[in-house]
Enzyme design. Structure first.
Site, PDB file in Angstrom:
ATOM      1  N   ASN B 241       0.807  -1.218   0.000  1.00 35.93           N
ATOM      2  CA  ASN B 241       0.000   0.000   0.000  1.00 35.93           C
ATOM      3  C   ASN B 241       0.843   1.272   0.000  1.00 35.93           C
ATOM      4  O   ASN B 241       0.345   2.347  -0.328  1.00 35.93           O
ATOM      5  CB  ASN B 241      -0.929  -0.001   1.209  1.00 35.93           C
ATOM      6  N   ILE B 267     -11.159  -7.171   0.046  1.00 29.72           N
ATOM      7  CA  ILE B 267     -12.521  -7.427  -0.438  1.00 29.72           C
ATOM      8  C   ILE B 267     -12.556  -8.351  -1.653  1.00 29.72           C
ATOM      9  O   ILE B 267     -13.496  -9.110  -1.819  1.00 29.72           O
ATOM     10  CB  ILE B 267     -13.259  -6.112  -0.779  1.00 29.72           C
ATOM     11  N   CYS B 328      -7.385  -0.708   8.632  1.00 29.14           N
ATOM     12  CA  CYS B 328      -6.957  -1.541   7.507  1.00 29.14           C
ATOM     13  C   CYS B 328      -6.477  -0.549   6.475  1.00 29.14           C
ATOM     14  O   CYS B 328      -5.576   0.230   6.782  1.00 29.14           O
ATOM     15  CB  CYS B 328      -8.094  -2.420   7.014  1.00 29.14           C
ATOM     16  N   ASP B 330      -8.734   1.629   4.181  1.00 31.59           N
ATOM     17  CA  ASP B 330      -9.606   2.791   4.317  1.00 31.59           C
ATOM     18  C   ASP B 330     -10.383   2.791   5.625  1.00 31.59           C
ATOM     19  O   ASP B 330     -11.036   3.772   5.962  1.00 31.59           O
ATOM     20  CB  ASP B 330     -10.571   2.859   3.133  1.00 31.59           C
ATOM     21  N   ARG B 374     -20.628  -2.006  -2.046  1.00 36.05           N
ATOM     22  CA  ARG B 374     -20.369  -3.421  -1.776  1.00 36.05           C
ATOM     23  C   ARG B 374     -21.525  -4.306  -2.244  1.00 36.05           C
ATOM     24  O   ARG B 374     -21.329  -5.431  -2.664  1.00 36.05           O
ATOM     25  CB  ARG B 374     -20.139  -3.644  -0.273  1.00 36.05           C
TER      26      ARG B 374
END
EC number: 3.1.3.95
Lengths: 543, 556
Positions: B241, B267, B328, B330, B374
């Site tokens: 990241n 995700i 995590c 965001d 989502r």
């Protein structure tokens, strides 16, 4: 023989570790003829810890410095660790346990010495005599009769004295049929399904041999079964071996019923695992469950690889097949494999639980086990000599009875209200079938039990379990009689690992016990209230 | 899947499509026309199969993929172009966003006795936690969502951090999601704080204000010398990241903190895992190597990691070892899972029906879990990379806990399934939009009905009869693969071979027993009153069965 010869030492100081959830116990360790005792001293809350030596499956000793460690793996799958002061003491105790836990003689076993308060010897053996069931069937059907042809165990050493056979077949014919079946296990009635008027039978394989021998009396016997049922009834023979295996059995004198010899009967093969492969499956499963180091992501495939749940699935499906044959097709069913003392009994007893609401009551279930396992000659002494931890190569050991209990547990999980007994009952039966203070699971057959005078010299497990103080542990508080057949789902996602058994000792204290305690509270409150509910006349004010 | 044959009819009723199947040959198991009620919101994809020239049975028709683990396939006759109309109407109403139509929740005119929008009031909830106190204050700095547009208007922050401090810290956190309080331990006063990753980047940037701010959080408890930071991601992902400007708190910059990675995947991994679960359960259950196939989906393994992470958070806080910061990338997916599950373990209040609603409302809805992205409400882009079953995974974890602690939760399995059904249905406004600011702009609370209105006006249906209320008990579920199960009643409920036992027979029997007991008690009381007028004085009349038994017996 004197036990004292086998006891190498009087006592030693030791600490007992009973798994992560239980506090260690420290005290004086002592070996007696049948028990390992640890006495933590008078102030301690549990003033005595006791282990039946018979329940030790394997023993491992290690010494370091001036102390030793003994690891006991028990037949109920518990693992215990004893830290003992003194090297000599450790070795002596280990040797004593080894010698005493593997005694083969039945009549020196603990049940012959066990004299609990509150139970009278011999009184409860008549709790579940199978004759009672057989007489009832004979009365109801008129096509069946109680035969005492096996009174002296000469026809079939593994059958009880009394069996139930078609009325049309006389005792001489039975003798010939017995001669034609392995171990003399001629076809006998196992269960009469009143709603459809059909019957469930069991036997061993016919001794057709390579010459395809036949036996007229055996054929007549099965013919008489169909004749005694509804007109035009068919029959199915459920062979618990594969067609291939049944054919191969001819080479060693066994075989299976030829189609032409038994008109009206159709043979179905449903191979069930037994013997060594089943024992190995059990050993692997217990290993997997006890392996706490095991990396978590392989657990499911390892569970899959043990194949235990596939055995559960096969056993339940075959029992469903037999039960469906009776309930839906109106057919008579004969179940056998080779010897007829293992997978045969698994299928017949499960089929009854599926069909017969009476066998799902506490008394009915005990009666079922007495009739279909103990009296039917399941060789408990051979099959349950060792559990999953033994280092010795298995000879006759196989967890067929455990597989039965697991299947019953699955039934109870899928039909949570339909069994009067709960998981506690199944766990107790598992424990007692491998090591017990009671005589019920001793020996391999009724004949052996008679020779050892088990009935008169030991207490029955049923009298132990039926004491009021045991009930809360054994019964299902939510039981509501269900008159219907209970058809289990055998889809793999409907079957589950029996955690209460296989993870019993590694599992943290089950919080669901709290829930059950609450249910019991309500259930008994209700009974109490119901019991003391005044009748109308009693509640009339006194003049 | 069983094949049913008949005439297909369709009716749009408000928010759901009702599909009728009238049979030419009626299967024995059905006594009337089959009616399928499929909420339009549940549809993720509609496809035509076959063309005018296709031959062969069942090769021409419609294929509908649903978000709730099932597919529906209708084989149609080619004549009459009936399919075209059906396809167009379905597409139009299933995906209103693409057709400039409102989402169904805005058209729903249902009325309930209870207003679910009143369930969550942040000020009340923080007051219940004992906030504000000497160390923590409630701030309205985000009132207009200017500090952080995906956070709620009301935030709890350290007393010693000024508004300017907050603004400077926000600039150093991804999407301005600065560390704020989620929960405080009532006794030891350690806290769970949530945020997003620090914007460290490749060059290893530092921010004095952020470092000082975390130290201020640590100092709210005097006895603690290290603050614990749980980064939900696997270590490598956190490092990766940095390339996009993110990263994690380094040892050099944050002396008084220790950082642990919790190895929970992102995700995309979760979406693929659930897809594999669907593959093995629908339309047919993979039979031959069920457990191995289940293992290869890794779904339970992900559940295990999420639960393990939450257990660690809960244990730190409950033992008073240190306060905990969770993030995590965001801070709206894995972070929400971890904080809400840890709070469920720590605080028995959240295990009641209303408490759980507040937990969802607070940690998920108000803190900007991107439900719209989502789930894809009303959106036809079924393959959107933003879709992921993060909330479902959370509910699954809750279910696993309720299995292990059957008396600890006031709600039952049905409650969880209804929540999941309405996660997709679009009948209620509860799960619409990505964050509070968007919801406010759309006036969701005024224009739609809350899911909690439905549930709270019919609470008995969702109650666990075994519930025993307890206070201050911390639940630590066993997060070992041996004790996790696939939630068959949810994931495999559409399989015709799984017998639906509705309602749960154990619960039902238990309720029967309870009712019977109550009835006997009532009858006893009546009889007593009839027998002895002396006892009818209400102040002496016994109220519990144990108290009244002796009375009854003395009469006989």
């Amino acid at each position: 023989m004197e036990f004292s010869e086998l006891i190498r030492t009087g006592q030693a100081q030791a600490e007992l570790l009973r798994g992560p959830e239980m506090p260690p116990l420290r005290g004086t360790l002592c070996v007696t003829g049948h028990h390992l005792l640890l006495s933590p001293g008078p102030q301690a809350t549990p003033d005595l810890w006791l282990l039946l030596l018979r329940s030790v499956d394997s023993i491992e000793k290690r010494v370091a410095g001036d102390a030793g460690t003994i690891t006991l793996r028990c037949k109920d799958l518990r693992v215990l660790q004893l830290d003992i002061e003194g090297v000599e003491a450790t070795l002596d105790i280990a040797r004593s346990i080894e010698a005493l836990s593997s005694l083969e003689s039945v009549i020196t076993s603990f049940p012959f010495f066990y004299r609990p308060k509150g139970l009278r010897l011999g009184e409860s053996w008549h709790f579940h005599p199978p004759e009672r069931y057989y007489k009832r069937v004979a009365r109801e059907t008129r096509a069946w009769r109680l035969s005492e042809a096996n009174e002296d165990f000469s026809l079939c050493p593994s059958y009880p004295r009394a069996v139930i056979v078609p009325r049309a077949v006389d005792d001489d014919a039975l003798a010939r049929s017995a001669h034609f079946r392995q171990g003399g296990r001629f076809p006998v009635l196992s269960y009469y399904h009143a709603p459809s008027g059909t019957v469930l039978l069991r036997s061993s394989q016919p001794l057709t041999g390579p010459q395809k021998r036949r036996c007229a009396e055996d054929e007549e016997l099965l013919q008489a079964v169909l004749a005694g049922a509804r007109p035009g009834s068919r029959g199915f023979i459920v062979d618990t071996r594969s067609a291939q295996a049944a054919k191969q059995a001819r080479m060693t004198g066994g075989g299976t019923e030829a189609k032409s010899a038994y008109p009206g009967w159709k043979r179905l093969h449903r191979p069930l695992e037994r013997g060594r492969p089943l024992q190995e499956s059990f050993v692997h499963l217990v290993e997997a469950c006890g392996d706490l180091e095991q990396s978590m992501d392989r657990w499911l495939s390892r569970l899959d690889g043990c194949r235990w749940l596939s055995h559960v699935k096969e056993a339940l499906s075959t029992a469903c097949l037999a039960a469906q044959g009776m309930e839906w097709e109106g057919a008579c069913i004969l179940v056998h494999g080779a010897e007829g003392t293992d997978s045969t009994l698994l299928v017949t007893s499960l089929a009854q639980l599926i069909l017969d609401p009476l066998s799902r009551t506490m008394a009915g279930f005990q009666e079922l086990i007495e009739r279909e396992w103990i009296q039917a000659g399941h060789p408990f002494q051979l099959r349950c000599a060792h559990s999953a931890f033994s280092h010795t190569r298995p000879k006759h050991e196989a967890p067929i009875f455990l597989l039965f209990l697991d299947c019953v547990w699955q039934l109870g999980r899928q039909f949570p209200l339909s069994l009067e007994f709960g998981e506690g009952m199944l766990l107790a039966l598992f424990d007692h079938s491998y090591a017990s203070s009671f005589g019920t699971f001793l020996c391999n057959s009724e004949k052996e039990r008679c020779l050892c005078e088990v009935r008169t010299r030991t207490h029955s497990l049923w009298s132990g379990l039926n004491q009021p103080k045991e009930q809360r542990k054994l019964r299902n508080p939510l039981y509501a009689p269900n008159p219907l057949a209970i058809w289990p789902s055998v889809e793999p996602q409907s079957l589950q690992l029996w955690q209460g058994l296989f993870l019993r000792w590694t599992h943290p204290p089950e919080p669901s016990e709290v829930a059950w305690e609450k249910v019991w509270q309500i259930a008994t409150d209700q009974e109490k209230t119901e019991g003391s509910q005044p009748t109308d006349s009693a509640s009339e004010p006194q003049p | 899947m069983s094949l049913l044959r008949g005439l297909l009819g369709m009716e749009l009723i408000g928010i759901s499509v009702r599909l009728f199947l009238d049979f030419q040959e009626k299967p024995a198991s059905l006594d009337s026309a089959l009616i399928l009620d499929v909420p339009l919101g549940v549809i993720s994809r509609i496809e035509k199969m076959g063309g005018a020239t296709s031959r062969g049975e069942n090769s021409y028709g419609l294929d509908i993929t649903c978000k709730d683990m099932r597919n529906l396939r209708f084989a149609l006759k080619q004549e009459g172009h009936s399919r075209r109309d059906m396809f167009e109407i379905l597409t139009r109403y299933a995906f209103p966003l693409a057709h400039s139509l409102p989402i169904f929740a805005f058209l729903n005119e249902e009325k309930f006795d209870v207003d679910g929008w009143m369930v969550y009031n942040p000020v009340e909830e923080y007051r219940r936690q004992g906030l504000p106190n000497h160390h923590w204050r409630i701030t309205f700095i985000n009132k207009c969502y200017e500090l952080c547009d995906t956070y709620p208007a009301l935030l709890v922050v350290p007393y010693r951090a000024s508004d300017d401090d907050l603004r400077r810290v926000a600039t150093f956190r991804s999407r301005n999601r600065l560390p704020v309080l989620s929960w405080i331990h009532p006794e030891n006063k350690t806290v769970i704080v949530r945020c997003s990753q620090p914007l460290v980047g490749m060059s290893g940037k530092r921010n004095k204000d952020d470092e000082k701010y975390l130290d201020v959080i640590r100092e709210t408890n005097r006895q603690i010398n290290k603050l614990t930071i749980y980064d939900a991601r696997p270590n490598v992902n956190a490092v990766a990241n940095k390339a996009t400007g993110g990263g994690y708190e380094s040892d050099d910059a944050y002396h008084n903190a220790e950082l642990f990675f919790l190895d929970i995947h992102n995700i995309h991994v979760m979406r693929e895992s659930l897809k594999k679960v669907k593959d093995i359960v629908y339309p047919n259950v993979e039979e031959s190597h069920w457990l191995s196939s289940l293992e290869s989906t890794h779904w339970l393994e992900h559940i295990k990691l999420v639960l393990t992470g939450a257990i660690q958070v809960a244990d730190r806080v409950s033992s008073g070892k240190s306060s905990v910061v969770v993030h995590c990338s965001d801070g709206w997916d894995r972070t929400a899972q971890l904080t809400s599950l840890a709070m469920l373990m720590l605080d028995s209040y959240y295990r009641s029906i209303e408490g759980f609603e507040i937990l969802v409302q607070k940690e998920w809805i108000s803190f900007g879990h991107k439900f719209a992205s989502r789930i894809g409400h009303g959106d036809k882009n079924h393959a959107d990379a933003d879709r992921s079953p993060i909330f479902l995974q959370f509910i699954d974890c809750v279910w696993q806990m309720s299995k292990q602690f059957p008396t600890a939760f006031e709600f039952n399995e049905r409650f969880l399934i209804v929540i999941l059904d309405h996660l997709y249905s679009c009948r209620f406004g509860t799960f619409l939009y990505n964050c509070e600011s968007a919801r406010e702009k759309q006036k969701v609370t005024e224009r739609t009905v809350s899911l909690w209105s439905l549930i709270n006006s019919n609470k008995d249906k969702f109650k666990n009869p075994f519930y025993t209320k307890e206070i201050n008990r911390v639940l630590y579920p066993v997060a070992s693969m041996r004790h996790l199960e696939l939630w068959v009643n949810y994931y495999i409920r559409w399989n015709p071979r799984i017998k639906q036992q509705q309602p749960n027979p154990v619960e039902q029997r238990y309720m029967e027993l309870l009712a019977l007991r109550d009835e006997y008690i009532k009858r006893l009381e009546e009889l007593q009153l009839a027998n002895s007028p002396k006892l009818s004085d209400p102040s002496t009349s016994p109220s519990s069965p144990s108290q009244m038994m002796p009375h009854v017996q003395t009469h006989f």
